[in-house]
Write a protein that holds these residues in place. Structure first.
Motif, PDB file in Angstrom:
ATOM      1  N   ALA A   3     -48.754  55.041   9.175  1.00 15.67           N
ATOM      2  CA  ALA A   3     -50.071  54.822   9.745  1.00 15.67           C
ATOM      3  C   ALA A   3     -50.699  53.611   9.077  1.00 15.67           C
ATOM      4  CB  ALA A   3     -50.939  56.059   9.535  1.00 15.67           C
ATOM      5  N   ARG A   4     -51.423  52.821   9.852  1.00 19.89           N
ATOM      6  CA  ARG A   4     -52.071  51.608   9.345  1.00 19.89           C
ATOM      7  C   ARG A   4     -53.515  51.918   8.995  1.00 19.89           C
ATOM      8  NH1 ARG A   4     -49.479  46.655  11.747  1.00 19.89           N
ATOM      9  NH2 ARG A   4     -47.482  47.350  12.527  1.00 19.89           N
ATOM     10  N   ILE A   5     -53.890  51.598   7.775  1.00 19.92           N
ATOM     11  CA  ILE A   5     -55.248  51.866   7.315  1.00 19.92           C
ATOM     12  C   ILE A   5     -55.880  50.574   6.827  1.00 19.92           C
ATOM     13  CG2 ILE A   5     -56.667  53.082   5.607  1.00 19.92           C
ATOM     14  CD1 ILE A   5     -54.641  55.325   5.655  1.00 19.92           C
ATOM     15  N   MET A   6     -57.081  50.286   7.317  1.00 20.83           N
ATOM     16  CA  MET A   6     -57.843  49.144   6.826  1.00 20.83           C
ATOM     17  C   MET A   6     -58.937  49.651   5.892  1.00 20.83           C
ATOM     18  SD  MET A   6     -60.174  46.252   8.800  1.00 20.83           S
ATOM     19  CE  MET A   6     -58.779  45.254   9.379  1.00 20.83           C
ATOM     20  N   VAL A   7     -58.981  49.079   4.686  1.00 21.35           N
ATOM     21  CA  VAL A   7     -60.031  49.392   3.719  1.00 21.35           C
ATOM     22  C   VAL A   7     -60.988  48.211   3.677  1.00 21.35           C
ATOM     23  CG1 VAL A   7     -60.568  49.856   1.297  1.00 21.35           C
ATOM     24  CG2 VAL A   7     -58.501  50.840   2.332  1.00 21.35           C
ATOM     25  N   VAL A   8     -62.243  48.440   4.038  1.00 18.87           N
ATOM     26  CA  VAL A   8     -63.256  47.382   4.019  1.00 18.87           C
ATOM     27  C   VAL A   8     -64.209  47.697   2.865  1.00 18.87           C
ATOM     28  CG1 VAL A   8     -64.913  46.053   5.348  1.00 18.87           C
ATOM     29  CG2 VAL A   8     -63.054  47.251   6.529  1.00 18.87           C
ATOM     30  N   GLU A   9     -64.007  47.018   1.752  1.00 20.34           N
ATOM     31  CA  GLU A   9     -64.723  47.313   0.514  1.00 20.34           C
ATOM     32  C   GLU A   9     -64.818  46.041  -0.319  1.00 20.34           C
ATOM     33  OE1 GLU A   9     -66.662  48.368  -2.377  1.00 20.34           O
ATOM     34  OE2 GLU A   9     -66.193  50.176  -1.204  1.00 20.34           O
ATOM     35  N   ASP A  10     -66.018  45.743  -0.861  1.00 24.73           N
ATOM     36  CA  ASP A  10     -66.182  44.502  -1.608  1.00 24.73           C
ATOM     37  C   ASP A  10     -66.069  44.684  -3.116  1.00 24.73           C
ATOM     38  OD1 ASP A  10     -68.575  45.958  -1.612  1.00 24.73           O
ATOM     39  OD2 ASP A  10     -69.767  44.156  -1.982  1.00 24.73           O
ATOM     40  N   VAL A  32     -59.966  44.278   3.183  1.00 30.07           N
ATOM     41  CA  VAL A  32     -60.881  43.202   3.544  1.00 30.07           C
ATOM     42  C   VAL A  32     -62.150  43.379   2.714  1.00 30.07           C
ATOM     43  CG1 VAL A  32     -62.024  41.987   5.434  1.00 30.07           C
ATOM     44  CG2 VAL A  32     -59.989  43.360   5.905  1.00 30.07           C
ATOM     45  N   GLY A  33     -62.698  42.278   2.216  1.00 30.21           N
ATOM     46  CA  GLY A  33     -63.857  42.358   1.341  1.00 30.21           C
ATOM     47  C   GLY A  33     -65.193  42.073   2.000  1.00 30.21           C
ATOM     48  N   ARG A  34     -65.192  41.613   3.256  1.00 31.14           N
ATOM     49  CA  ARG A  34     -66.435  41.271   3.955  1.00 31.14           C
ATOM     50  C   ARG A  34     -66.470  41.943   5.326  1.00 31.14           C
ATOM     51  NH1 ARG A  34     -69.404  36.754   2.478  1.00 31.14           N
ATOM     52  NH2 ARG A  34     -69.967  36.504   4.681  1.00 31.14           N
ATOM     53  N   LEU A  52     -64.536  52.474   5.445  1.00 28.28           N
ATOM     54  CA  LEU A  52     -65.559  51.440   5.590  1.00 28.28           C
ATOM     55  C   LEU A  52     -66.722  51.649   4.623  1.00 28.28           C
ATOM     56  CD1 LEU A  52     -66.705  49.044   7.261  1.00 28.28           C
ATOM     57  CD2 LEU A  52     -67.592  50.752   8.877  1.00 28.28           C
ATOM     58  N   ASP A  53     -66.951  50.663   3.762  1.00 29.93           N
ATOM     59  CA  ASP A  53     -68.076  50.732   2.835  1.00 29.93           C
ATOM     60  C   ASP A  53     -69.389  50.486   3.573  1.00 29.93           C
ATOM     61  OD1 ASP A  53     -69.387  50.960   0.380  1.00 29.93           O
ATOM     62  OD2 ASP A  53     -69.250  48.818  -0.023  1.00 29.93           O
ATOM     63  N   TRP A  54     -70.432  51.154   3.137  1.00 29.90           N
ATOM     64  CA  TRP A  54     -71.749  51.023   3.764  1.00 29.90           C
ATOM     65  C   TRP A  54     -72.325  49.627   3.553  1.00 29.90           C
ATOM     66  CZ3 TRP A  54     -75.154  55.176   5.606  1.00 29.90           C
ATOM     67  CH2 TRP A  54     -76.464  54.761   5.865  1.00 29.90           C
ATOM     68  N   MET A  55     -72.347  49.187   2.292  1.00 31.11           N
ATOM     69  CA  MET A  55     -72.956  47.909   1.929  1.00 31.11           C
ATOM     70  C   MET A  55     -71.871  46.843   1.770  1.00 31.11           C
ATOM     71  SD  MET A  55     -76.153  48.554   1.941  1.00 31.11           S
ATOM     72  CE  MET A  55     -76.837  47.103   1.130  1.00 31.11           C
ATOM     73  N   LEU A  56     -71.905  45.831   2.615  1.00 33.71           N
ATOM     74  CA  LEU A  56     -70.889  44.783   2.598  1.00 33.71           C
ATOM     75  C   LEU A  56     -71.546  43.425   2.780  1.00 33.71           C
ATOM     76  CD1 LEU A  56     -68.284  46.404   5.012  1.00 33.71           C
ATOM     77  CD2 LEU A  56     -67.888  45.960   2.581  1.00 33.71           C
ATOM     78  N   PRO A  57     -70.969  42.374   2.206  1.00 31.88           N
ATOM     79  CA  PRO A  57     -71.464  41.019   2.489  1.00 31.88           C
ATOM     80  C   PRO A  57     -71.039  40.586   3.884  1.00 31.88           C
ATOM     81  CG  PRO A  57     -69.540  40.933   1.054  1.00 31.88           C
ATOM     82  CD  PRO A  57     -69.895  42.383   1.194  1.00 31.88           C
ATOM     83  N   GLY A  58     -71.851  39.743   4.504  1.00 32.03           N
ATOM     84  CA  GLY A  58     -71.502  39.201   5.820  1.00 32.03           C
ATOM     85  C   GLY A  58     -71.958  40.059   6.972  1.00 32.03           C
ATOM     86  N   LEU A  59     -71.642  41.354   6.906  1.00 30.01           N
ATOM     87  CA  LEU A  59     -71.999  42.293   7.970  1.00 30.01           C
ATOM     88  C   LEU A  59     -71.949  43.687   7.366  1.00 30.01           C
ATOM     89  CD1 LEU A  59     -72.513  42.450  11.125  1.00 30.01           C
ATOM     90  CD2 LEU A  59     -70.088  43.024  11.307  1.00 30.01           C
ATOM     91  N   SER A  60     -73.004  44.456   7.516  1.00 25.94           N
ATOM     92  CA  SER A  60     -73.039  45.781   6.904  1.00 25.94           C
ATOM     93  C   SER A  60     -72.046  46.726   7.563  1.00 25.94           C
ATOM     94  CB  SER A  60     -74.446  46.370   7.007  1.00 25.94           C
ATOM     95  OG  SER A  60     -74.737  46.753   8.346  1.00 25.94           O
ATOM     96  N   GLY A  61     -71.667  47.749   6.817  1.00 31.29           N
ATOM     97  CA  GLY A  61     -70.763  48.748   7.366  1.00 31.29           C
ATOM     98  C   GLY A  61     -71.363  49.475   8.556  1.00 31.29           C
TER      99      GLY A  61
END
Length: 236
Positions: A3-10, A32-34, A52-61
């Motif tokens: 399974a493919r999982i994307m972690v979006v966390e800065d 991905v960090g942003r 998906l992190d709630w608080m992210l640079p560029g675009l919020s979670g």
């Protein structure tokens, strides 16, 4: 296939921790960090689940979650929201936006892994199944064995992965580029026509059990797994 999982966390340390533990569980992990970078990548390639992190640079979670739920191709994408916000109102807001689950930092890694597995099981049970079946075709992931009505089908490694992917998504049409991404991976450069070569080899391997036509060419679009295998009889 994993399974493919994307972690979006800065937070780099947390990203490393999540990647390590998800890798250890056998998942194909992308980090991905942003938020805006994640939005771009998700338009090109949709994973099986996103942390998906709630608080992210560029675009919020929260905003990214809204966008994902607005697109048909990601409307059903399982999303686990990861955040330091623990108040009930914030949890409700995250779930109302479209997140499937919500974990507050600091959290237990085993708990996160259990929630990931639970969401994947509900959303894509074929990803976790030991045996995939389609008509009288059976693919055993543990034994790496493929058979039709008990008659073994010999496949090369790439042809095995192709068939496994098709069995996970019966009836869906995939372009050459999508198959390259899914079977070869986005980090490997392979020409699109390579897919044609391996589809031909897969059909040749399926021919002795009279189900080569189950891999159908869709003119101008790509390939798909069809129901034709179920109507064909094995020869003696």
């Amino acid at each position: 296939m994993s399974a493919r999982i994307m972690v979006v966390e800065d937070e780099e340390a947390l990203t490393t921790l999540l990647r390590y533990n998800l890798d250890a569980e056998g998942y194909d992990v992308e980090t991905v960090g942003r938020g805006d970078d994640a939005d771009t990548r998700l338009k090109e390639r949709v994973p099986d689940l996103i942390v998906l992190d709630w608080m992210l640079p560029g675009l919020s979670g929260i905003e990214l979650c809204r966008r994902l739920r607005a697109r048909p191709e990601t409307r059903q994408l399982p999303i686990i929201m990861l955040t330091a916000r623990g108040e009930e109102s914030e949890r409700v807001r995250g779930l109302a936006t479209g997140a499937d689950d919500y974990i507050v930092k600091p959290f237990s890694v085993p708990e996160l892994l259990a929630r990931v597995k639970g969401l994947l099981r509900r959303a894509s049970p074929e990803r976790l199944a030991t045996v995939l079946t389609y008509g009288d075709i059976e693919l055993d992931r543990e034994k790496r064995r493929v058979a039709r009505s008990g008659r073994q089908i010999d496949l090369g490694p790439t042809e095995y992965r192709l068939l496994e992917f098709f069995l996970e998504h019966p009836g869906r049409v995939f372009s050459r580029e999508q198959l390259l991404d899914a079977v070869w991976g986005s980090d490997v450069y392979v020409e699109a026509r390579t897919v044609d070569v391996h589809v031909k080899r897969l059909r040749e391997a399926l021919e002795p059990v009279q189900c080569a036509r189950m891999i159908e060419t869709v003119r101008g679009a790509g390939y798909r797994l069809t129901q034709q295998v179920q109507a064909q009889a094995l020869s003696n």
